[in-house]
Structure formats: structure tokens, C-alpha cells
Design a protein around this motif. Structure first.
Motif, PDB file in Angstrom:
ATOM      1  N   ALA A 108      -2.914  23.787   2.445  1.00  0.00           N
ATOM      2  CA  ALA A 108      -2.859  22.350   2.724  1.00  0.00           C
ATOM      3  C   ALA A 108      -2.853  21.560   1.418  1.00  0.00           C
ATOM      4  N   ARG A 109      -2.392  20.317   1.522  1.00  0.00           N
ATOM      5  CA  ARG A 109      -2.425  19.411   0.368  1.00  0.00           C
ATOM      6  C   ARG A 109      -3.189  18.152   0.764  1.00  0.00           C
ATOM      7  N   VAL A 110      -4.354  17.971   0.177  1.00  0.00           N
ATOM      8  CA  VAL A 110      -5.150  16.768   0.437  1.00  0.00           C
ATOM      9  C   VAL A 110      -4.667  15.648  -0.485  1.00  0.00           C
ATOM     10  N   MET A 111      -5.190  14.470  -0.260  1.00  0.00           N
ATOM     11  CA  MET A 111      -4.747  13.292  -1.002  1.00  0.00           C
ATOM     12  C   MET A 111      -5.421  13.192  -2.365  1.00  0.00           C
ATOM     13  N   ASN A 112      -4.714  12.599  -3.309  1.00  0.00           N
ATOM     14  CA  ASN A 112      -5.312  12.254  -4.594  1.00  0.00           C
ATOM     15  C   ASN A 112      -6.425  11.229  -4.382  1.00  0.00           C
ATOM     16  N   PRO A 113      -7.380  11.146  -5.304  1.00  0.00           N
ATOM     17  CA  PRO A 113      -8.417  10.116  -5.202  1.00  0.00           C
ATOM     18  C   PRO A 113      -7.805   8.708  -5.188  1.00  0.00           C
ATOM     19  N   MET A 114      -8.508   7.781  -4.558  1.00  0.00           N
ATOM     20  CA  MET A 114      -8.073   6.381  -4.474  1.00  0.00           C
ATOM     21  C   MET A 114      -9.184   5.476  -5.007  1.00  0.00           C
ATOM     22  N   PRO A 115      -9.410   5.485  -6.326  1.00  0.00           N
ATOM     23  CA  PRO A 115     -10.555   4.750  -6.873  1.00  0.00           C
ATOM     24  C   PRO A 115     -10.473   3.234  -6.685  1.00  0.00           C
ATOM     25  N   ASP A 116      -9.263   2.697  -6.514  1.00  0.00           N
ATOM     26  CA  ASP A 116      -9.117   1.253  -6.364  1.00  0.00           C
ATOM     27  C   ASP A 116      -8.910   0.831  -4.915  1.00  0.00           C
ATOM     28  N   LEU A 117      -9.304   1.694  -3.965  1.00  0.00           N
ATOM     29  CA  LEU A 117      -9.024   1.419  -2.558  1.00  0.00           C
ATOM     30  C   LEU A 117      -9.626   0.101  -2.093  1.00  0.00           C
ATOM     31  N   ALA A 118     -10.853  -0.197  -2.497  1.00  0.00           N
ATOM     32  CA  ALA A 118     -11.492  -1.440  -2.044  1.00  0.00           C
ATOM     33  C   ALA A 118     -10.678  -2.663  -2.442  1.00  0.00           C
ATOM     34  N   GLU A 119     -10.163  -2.665  -3.683  1.00  0.00           N
ATOM     35  CA  GLU A 119      -9.347  -3.791  -4.143  1.00  0.00           C
ATOM     36  C   GLU A 119      -8.020  -3.854  -3.388  1.00  0.00           C
ATOM     37  N   VAL A 120      -7.427  -2.689  -3.120  1.00  0.00           N
ATOM     38  CA  VAL A 120      -6.167  -2.643  -2.363  1.00  0.00           C
ATOM     39  C   VAL A 120      -6.365  -3.199  -0.952  1.00  0.00           C
ATOM     40  N   LEU A 121      -7.478  -2.841  -0.326  1.00  0.00           N
ATOM     41  CA  LEU A 121      -7.749  -3.327   1.028  1.00  0.00           C
ATOM     42  C   LEU A 121      -7.974  -4.833   1.038  1.00  0.00           C
ATOM     43  N   ASP A 122      -8.654  -5.355   0.020  1.00  0.00           N
ATOM     44  CA  ASP A 122      -8.849  -6.805  -0.070  1.00  0.00           C
ATOM     45  C   ASP A 122      -7.512  -7.529  -0.197  1.00  0.00           C
ATOM     46  N   GLU A 123      -6.637  -6.983  -1.029  1.00  0.00           N
ATOM     47  CA  GLU A 123      -5.315  -7.592  -1.209  1.00  0.00           C
ATOM     48  C   GLU A 123      -4.516  -7.525   0.095  1.00  0.00           C
ATOM     49  N   ALA A 124      -4.608  -6.397   0.781  1.00  0.00           N
ATOM     50  CA  ALA A 124      -3.892  -6.247   2.052  1.00  0.00           C
ATOM     51  C   ALA A 124      -4.354  -7.297   3.062  1.00  0.00           C
ATOM     52  N   LYS A 125      -5.657  -7.506   3.136  1.00  0.00           N
ATOM     53  CA  LYS A 125      -6.175  -8.509   4.072  1.00  0.00           C
ATOM     54  C   LYS A 125      -5.692  -9.908   3.701  1.00  0.00           C
ATOM     55  N   ASP A 126      -5.595 -10.183   2.401  1.00  0.00           N
ATOM     56  CA  ASP A 126      -5.087 -11.488   1.955  1.00  0.00           C
ATOM     57  C   ASP A 126      -3.655 -11.729   2.427  1.00  0.00           C
ATOM     58  N   HIS A 127      -2.896 -10.642   2.588  1.00  0.00           N
ATOM     59  CA  HIS A 127      -1.501 -10.750   3.038  1.00  0.00           C
ATOM     60  C   HIS A 127      -1.369 -10.660   4.564  1.00  0.00           C
ATOM     61  N   GLY A 128      -2.483 -10.561   5.271  1.00  0.00           N
ATOM     62  CA  GLY A 128      -2.428 -10.490   6.728  1.00  0.00           C
ATOM     63  C   GLY A 128      -2.078  -9.129   7.278  1.00  0.00           C
ATOM     64  N   VAL A 129      -2.303  -8.082   6.480  1.00  0.00           N
ATOM     65  CA  VAL A 129      -2.018  -6.716   6.926  1.00  0.00           C
ATOM     66  C   VAL A 129      -3.062  -6.298   7.961  1.00  0.00           C
TER      67      VAL A 129
END
Length: 295
Positions: free
Chosen positions: A114-135
């Protein structure tokens, strides 16, 4: 959370359009679109071309919320404009299509089949930006190659660990543990994956719901337990490299599962087509996937 978007994803008729090709898959997507790699000199030019392709699809008059529930965007697409608005805002405000964001950063090397995902250290910031765009939600993909319980569990554990962080941020995650359609152990991997998913879903709170995006199974109806699970908002299927005809056929035989197709959606679309030809080809693609999704 946007209640209107939630209700559309829960009970609306249609499918998700996956327009989230990353740096690794973009050259192939462009090649299918009729753009060879000698047409761009660098990554920036490549992403400009794929954005033009995505914008052409999303602005087409046949690409609407009547048949398309949601669209998965690549991060660079969310940061760009379509029709004079941010891409996510354009989808919801102009088309009535629920926007999703791809958040994974690619995959690590294969281990335990199997291939798991790379780490996502900036996920919290990405999610905040997504919410700002109405995602509304996110998408993240892992890949299972073999029927190895250790590898399958590693994929599912990671997907749900990150998924809980996404739920806590007020977004709905699409959990995507893809099984390689060319795996010599595909059916066995599906059995292991379903068991692992049911275990993980059972650990969610009663008010926590996720979306699942899964490979079309070898046994028709195999995903029924997941479709009916109270912690699953909806089950979608990826095309995974199947032709649109094969993917639609398998999808139609799995009732309650809708499509989230990428390559099968854009099959037959080329940069050389006139706008009328392009719209007609896209309309036929959308119609066939829609019909297979509402069985």
C-alpha cells in the motif's frame, strides 16, 4: 456548514466531477486533452494549460448542478478565478455545484502492499483557506496494491486520523482508499478494506459523517453495508483507469453508489474541438455518468 450543500450531497441526484489532477497526473490529463508535453516549457505553463481545460469544462453550459452534485478542485484551481470569481465560489454561486478541495500531498513509497499519504503539516491553514472560499469538503487519496491487512489498515487508520481533523474543522472529508484496478489481489483487498472501513466508521461519533470514494468492486452490491452505514453521508466510486463504458457499467450495477470520475468524465474532450463540439461531447459524458449514478 452550509445546510443547502449538505442536503444536496446527502440526497441530490447526480455525481461528483473530479477535476483535481495534481502535478503528477496533469501531463497525462493534458495528453488525453490533445496537449503534448512539448506544448509547455515548465510547470507554470503546464498548470496554466490545465486550468484553461478545467475552466472550459466548468463554464460550459452543460456543466450544471442539475446533474453534477460536486466538483473536486486542485489547490491551485481554488486560488484562481473562473468567470470573474474564485473557482469554488463560481461553482456554488453560478452553477449550484458543491465545491471540494483536494488536500493530500501525494503518496509515500509502497510498503506492505500500500501507499499511504505524505504528511500534511499545513493542513489546518489549508482548511481555513478552504472555508474562506466556501468549500464544503475535502478529498484525500491513498492507494492499496495488494491484499495485505497491515497495509490496508495503515491506509484506513491514516485516512480517518486526518478525516477527524477535517471534521473538527467543520468540513466533510471524502475518504479515498483507492484499490488499484490492476491489482492481482483486487477482490481480496476489497474484503480487507471493507472490514477496516466498517471498524473505523464504528469509532466515529453519532453526529460525524464522511463521504467515501472507492474503487468499483468485483462483486456487485459489495458496498451496500457502507452505503447504508449511518456515519456515511454518501458513497462514490472512482473510475480508476477503467474506460467510461466499463466504469458506467460497473457503477450501474452497484445501486446507491454514485460516480466521482476524473479521466472517464473527460474522455473524448480535446483542445482542438470547437466550443459546440466540446459542449456536445461533455454533455454526452455527463449524461451517461449521471444515468449510471442514479441506479
Amino acid at each position: 456548514m452550509n445546510t443547502e450543500q449538505f442536503n444536496k450531497m446527502k440526497s441530490g441526484k447526480g455525481f461528483i466531477a473530479a477535476l483535481d489532477q495534481s502535478g503528477g497526473s496533469t501531463p497525462k490529463a493534458l495528453q488525453f486533452y490533445g496537449v503534448n508535453d512539448d506544448a509547455y516549457a515548465n510547470l507554470e505553463a503546464m498548470f496554466d494549460l490545465v486550468h484553461e481545460m478545467r475552466a472550459r469544462i466548468m463554464t460550459s453550459p452543460v456543466f450544471t448542478g442539475d446533474r453534477i452534485l460536486g466538483t473536486i478542485l486542485f489547490g491551485m484551481t481554488m486560488d484562481r478565478e473562473i468567470g470573474g470569481k474564485g473557482a469554488a465560489e463560481y461553482l456554488w454561486e453560478e452553477k449550484g455545484i458543491v465545491p471540494f478541495l483536494k488536500v493530500d500531498k501525494g503518496l509515500v513509497a509502497e510498503a506492505d502492499g500500500a501507499r499511504v499519504m505524505n504528511p500534511m503539516p499545513d493542513l489546518a491553514e489549508v482548511l481555513d483557506e478552504a472555508k474562506d472560499h466556501g468549500v464544503f469538503g475535502t478529498k484525500m487519496r491513498s492507494v492499496i496494491k495488494l491484499a495485505n491487512e497491515t497495509g490496508v489498515r495503515a491506509v484506513v487508520d491514516q485516512q480517518f486520523e486526518v478525516g477527524r481533523q477535517i471534521l473538527d474543522a467543520g468540513l466533510v472529508p471524502i475518504i479515498e482508499p483507492e484499490i488499484d484496478i490492476f491489482s492481482p489481489e483486487k477482490a481480496g483487498a476489497e474484503v480487507l478494506l471493507k472490514a477496516a472501513l466498517l471498524d473505523a466508521l464504528g469509532q466515529l461519533g453519532p453526529d460525524q459523517q464522511v463521504l467515501l470514494k472507492l474503487t468499483l468492486p468485483e462483486v456487485d452490491g459489495f458496498l451496500d453495508e457502507l452505503v447504508e452505514h449511518p456515519n456515511v453521508l454518501r458513497v462514490f466510486a472512482l473510475s480508476g483507469g477503467y474506460t467510461r463504458e466499463e466504469a458506467n457499467g460497473r457503477l450501474a450495477r452497484n445501486h446507491g453508489v454514485a460516480a466521482s470520475f476524473s479521466r472517464a468524465l473527460t474522455e473524448g474532450l480535446t483542445i482542438q474541438q470547437s466550443q459546440a463540439e466540446f459542449d456536445a461531447a461533455l454533455d454526452a459524458s455527463i449524461a451517461s455518468i449521471y444515468e449510471a449514478s442514479i441506479t
